[in-house]
Design a protein around this motif. Structure first.
Motif, short mmCIF file in Angstrom:
data_model
loop_
_atom_site.label_atom_id
_atom_site.label_comp_id
_atom_site.label_asym_id
_atom_site.label_seq_id
_atom_site.Cartn_x
_atom_site.Cartn_y
_atom_site.Cartn_z
N LEU A 72 0.83 -1.22 0.00
CA LEU A 72 0.00 0.00 0.00
C LEU A 72 0.86 1.26 0.00
O LEU A 72 0.48 2.28 -0.57
CB LEU A 72 -0.96 0.00 1.20
N ASP A 73 2.03 1.21 0.64
CA ASP A 73 2.94 2.36 0.59
C ASP A 73 3.33 2.67 -0.85
O ASP A 73 3.42 3.83 -1.26
CB ASP A 73 4.22 2.07 1.39
N MET A 74 3.55 1.61 -1.62
CA MET A 74 3.98 1.80 -3.01
C MET A 74 2.89 2.42 -3.87
O MET A 74 3.17 3.03 -4.89
CB MET A 74 4.45 0.46 -3.61
N THR A 75 1.61 2.25 -3.46
CA THR A 75 0.53 2.87 -4.25
C THR A 75 0.59 4.40 -4.16
O THR A 75 0.09 5.08 -5.05
CB THR A 75 -0.88 2.39 -3.81
N ARG A 76 1.21 4.92 -3.11
CA ARG A 76 1.38 6.38 -3.01
C ARG A 76 2.71 6.82 -3.61
O ARG A 76 2.83 7.87 -4.23
CB ARG A 76 1.33 6.82 -1.54
N GLY A 123 11.13 -8.29 -6.87
CA GLY A 123 10.08 -9.31 -6.79
C GLY A 123 8.78 -8.84 -6.18
O GLY A 123 7.95 -9.65 -5.82
N ASP A 124 8.57 -7.54 -6.06
CA ASP A 124 7.33 -7.05 -5.44
C ASP A 124 6.24 -6.83 -6.48
O ASP A 124 6.53 -6.61 -7.66
CB ASP A 124 7.60 -5.73 -4.69
N PRO A 125 4.97 -6.87 -6.03
CA PRO A 125 3.87 -6.70 -7.00
C PRO A 125 3.79 -5.29 -7.60
O PRO A 125 3.36 -5.14 -8.73
CB PRO A 125 2.61 -7.01 -6.19
N ILE A 126 4.19 -4.28 -6.84
CA ILE A 126 4.22 -2.93 -7.42
C ILE A 126 5.66 -2.45 -7.38
O ILE A 126 6.24 -2.26 -6.30
CB ILE A 126 3.31 -1.96 -6.65
#
Lengths: 381, 290
Positions: free
Chosen positions: B104-108, B181-184
């Motif tokens: 969720l951090d990566m979404t920002r 290897g992360d989704p975002i």
């Protein structure tokens, strides 16, 4: 991390979402008592981390407290997809006029949480998506702004033409989004979202999956983990900071790095074997990790050979070698071991292993072939 | 030649005094990377290893040294802030090594970095190396050699394995890029493929994907539409069960989507070479170099 339906409902209820009353029972007595307190027809629902609970016979209606007791008796202890039911949720049965689906998934392509809603609820949403995609509205949310009121209303109106119901649904969308963000979810679902004959909109089932990376900063969510609902070997591995997934084969694999671990399993299969597990000992090469890894793998009686595949970058191969020596001194191996290591401090590692009666190679393909041959031949070391 | 980093790359290390940060900073300096600054709040004014100046903020470090690239070794809960801090300070390339960053951090973070016009690599990645020129991250320098092959991968040690086998066979690399290897993540396969396509020194590209998501399928489509250079692909996780996260947060088959079989088929449909085993890269690349 998966949490149970009742835990997801508790989270949503605390935010104010309309959810029928219900409590958790671990015995038929408790189920009967809860049904008496509710005083209406109830549903007894198995709490396990598996889909298709209804089809498996894990969800039953009960008209009376005595019947709730009976149903709980039948469901508690039953196996659903290999998991034993330890708890049931006893909850008020809803009268259903219509069912809808509401979900939020963390979407890789748009790099955002995406709302998915459909008036075709109560069934498998993947099936709806495949057969009638026009019945699904997908709406990506920019987490910097959150779910805007107009977006919530758009989702509500996609489900219901009636303003009162659309508003009630929009409010639930906001509550689900809040729960999703506050709990650090990668998925949150209400399926079904139900309209009752009197026109109320309520959440009858809920599901949440938590991003494991969130758990360190959300201790209250981390505390919801139910270890009795997981394979014991996986619990043991997690507590030892190892990533371990149990599979059905007989070649036990110990690898550093997730990509190499998968590639090693694939190579076992390529050479005609079957991997017994996925196990990543990670980047740091603490010998203790190797000891724990061997303990977990050798506990599985199906494992007929153990394969180490270590590419030393940050991982020091001599640390891994020391771990192997320590672990096998504590617990002599009953199955043959094949060791492949290369990279950082390889010469020291080879020396340690040779001095302790092990042989090791630096070629991945050779090592995998040898491990497969030993596992299928069933030869002892 | 190379992509994303070269001998002119000037690096600031965020988290330079931490355990991982200090270890890998020494390795990068030893390799020849121009490490011009470090950042650890509260340690501004110190010198790392007696040579690299440490600053309290990335803004201070960039202002004083003109660093154009940053590498991040801070703990996962602070990584989002560190990435945004780097982008805010005007850093052009931000390499986030940190594993375990909440998605969720990566979404920002992702839209912020994009709006700033910076490139993010990672998180949860080994970084990148242009052999003989510069290395940013944790890829072991001694397994690489300069040469004509571009490498892009979602994995760490699997990449080392394949790069090592290429190097042993006398095949060097322009740049090895670990996208993580992360989704975002900030940089995907297509970004790296496009960069290799433009790089005159890169003749063949090796691409190592894994189960989960559709990044590889989209990359295959890109290869088909836009690439003139040959690409050889591999997918890890052919034996992975569905619904389980295979170490990497992004390595998970959801329902029937994201399987190895589906990705390998996309590679074949795009006319790419397909390596069944890591060792197969050697012959497949050799055949395409001549």
């Amino acid at each position: 991390m998966n949490i149970h339906e009742y835990q997801a409902k508790d989270i949503l209820r605390a935010i104010g979402a309309p959810i029928p009353p219900g409590e958790i029972a671990t015995t038929p007595d408790e189920a009967e008592a809860i049904a008496s307190r509710i005083g209406k027809m109830v549903v007894v629902k198995a709490q396990v981390h598996a889909g298709g609970r209804g089809k498996a016979g894990g969800v039953k209606l009960a008209k009376t407290p005595a019947e709730a007791r009976e149903k709980a008796q039948a469901i508690l202890g039953m196996q659903i997809k290999g998991l034993t039911v330890e708890k049931v949720l006893v909850t008020e049965a809803a009268d259903i006029a219509s069912e809808a689906y509401v979900g939020i998934i963390l979407d890789r392509a748009s790099k955002k949480p995406v709302f998915m809603v459909s008036p075709a609820g109560g069934i498998d949403i993947e099936e709806v998506a495949a057969t009638t995609p026009e019945k699904i509205l997908k709406l990506p949310i920019d987490t910097r702004y959150g779910l805007m009121p107009f977006q919530a209303m758009r989702l509500g109106f996609f489900l219901y033409d009636d303003l009162a119901k659309a508003r009630a649904a929009a409010k639930i969308m906001g509550q689900l989004y809040t729960a999703f963000m506050q709990s650090g979810c990668s998925l949150a679902e209400i399926n079904p979202l139900v309209v009752t004959p009197t026109g109320d909109v309520i959440a009858v089932d809920a599901k949440m999956v938590i991003d494991d990376n969130e758990l360190d900063r959300r201790p209250a969510i981390a505390a919801l983990r139910d270890e009795s609902a997981e394979a014991p070997s996986e619990v043991q591995a997690r507590n030892a900071n190892l990533t371990f997934i149990k599979l059905d084969g007989n070649v036990g694999c110990v690898v550093n790095g997730a990509g190499l671990a998968m590639a090693t399993m694939d190579l076992v299969k390529y050479y005609g074997g079957e991997p017994a597990n996925f196990l990543d000992i990670g980047g740091s090469s603490n010998p203790e990790k190797v000891v724990n890894a061997l303990r977990i793998i050798t506990a599985d009686p199906r494992v007929k050979a153990i394969l180490f595949n270590i590419f030393g970058g940050i991982t020091r191969t001599d640390d891994v070698a020391n771990g192997i020596v320590t672990a096998t001194k504590e617990n002599p191996l009953k199955v043959p071991i094949v060791i492949r290591l290369t990279g950082t401090n390889e010469e020291i590692a080879m020396k340690i292993l040779t001095e302790n009666g092990f042989s090791a190679s630096s070629d991945m393909d050779e090592a995998v072939k040898k491990a497969v041959a030993l596992a299928t031949g069933g030869q002892a070391a | 030649m190379s992509v994303f980093i070269n001998k002119d790359t000037t690096l600031v290390v965020q988290g330079i005094t931490g355990r991982d940060g200090s270890f890998h900073t020494k390795q990068m300096i030893e390799y020849g990377t121009r490490v011009v600054a470090g950042v650890t709040p509260g340690k501004g004014g110190q010198k790392f290893e007696g040579t690299v100046p440490v600053y309290n903020t990335v803004a201070d470090a960039v202002q004083a040294t003109g660093a154009n690239t940053s590498v991040i070794y801070v703990p996962p809960m602070f990584a989002a802030d560190a990435i945004i801090e780097a982008a805010d300070a005007g850093v052009q390339l931000i390499v986030a090594i940190t594993e375990g960053v909440p998605v969720l951090d990566m979404t920002r973070v992702y839209p912020y970095v994009k709006e700033k016009g910076a490139r993010l690599l990672g998180p949860n990645c080994p970084g990148l190396i242009s052999p003989g020129e510069s290395k940013v991250g944790i890829i072991p320098g001694r397994i690489c050699a300069p040469g004509p092959v571009g490498v892009v991968s979602r994995s760490g040690t699997l990449t080392y394995e394949i790069v090592y086998q290429l190097t042993r066979a006398g095949i060097g690399q322009t740049t090895c890029v670990g996208i993580g290897g992360d989704p975002i993540n900030g940089t995907n396969f297509i970004d790296a493929l496009a960069a290799f396509e433009k790089d005159p020194a890169t003749k063949v590209i090796c691409m190592m994907g894994e189960i989960g998501g559709t990044d590889e399928q989209e990359a295959a489509e890109f290869v088909k539409q836009h690439m003139t250079k040959p690409v050889v692909g591999f997918i890890a996780g052919q034996t992975a069960p569905p619904g389980r996260r295979m170490g990497h947060a992004g390595a998970i088959i959801s329902g029937s989507a994201g399987t190895a079989a589906e990705k390998l088929q996309a590679f074949r449909d795009a006319g790419m070479g397909v390596a069944k085993r890591p060792i197969d890269f050697v012959d497949l690349v050799k055949a395409r170099l001549h």
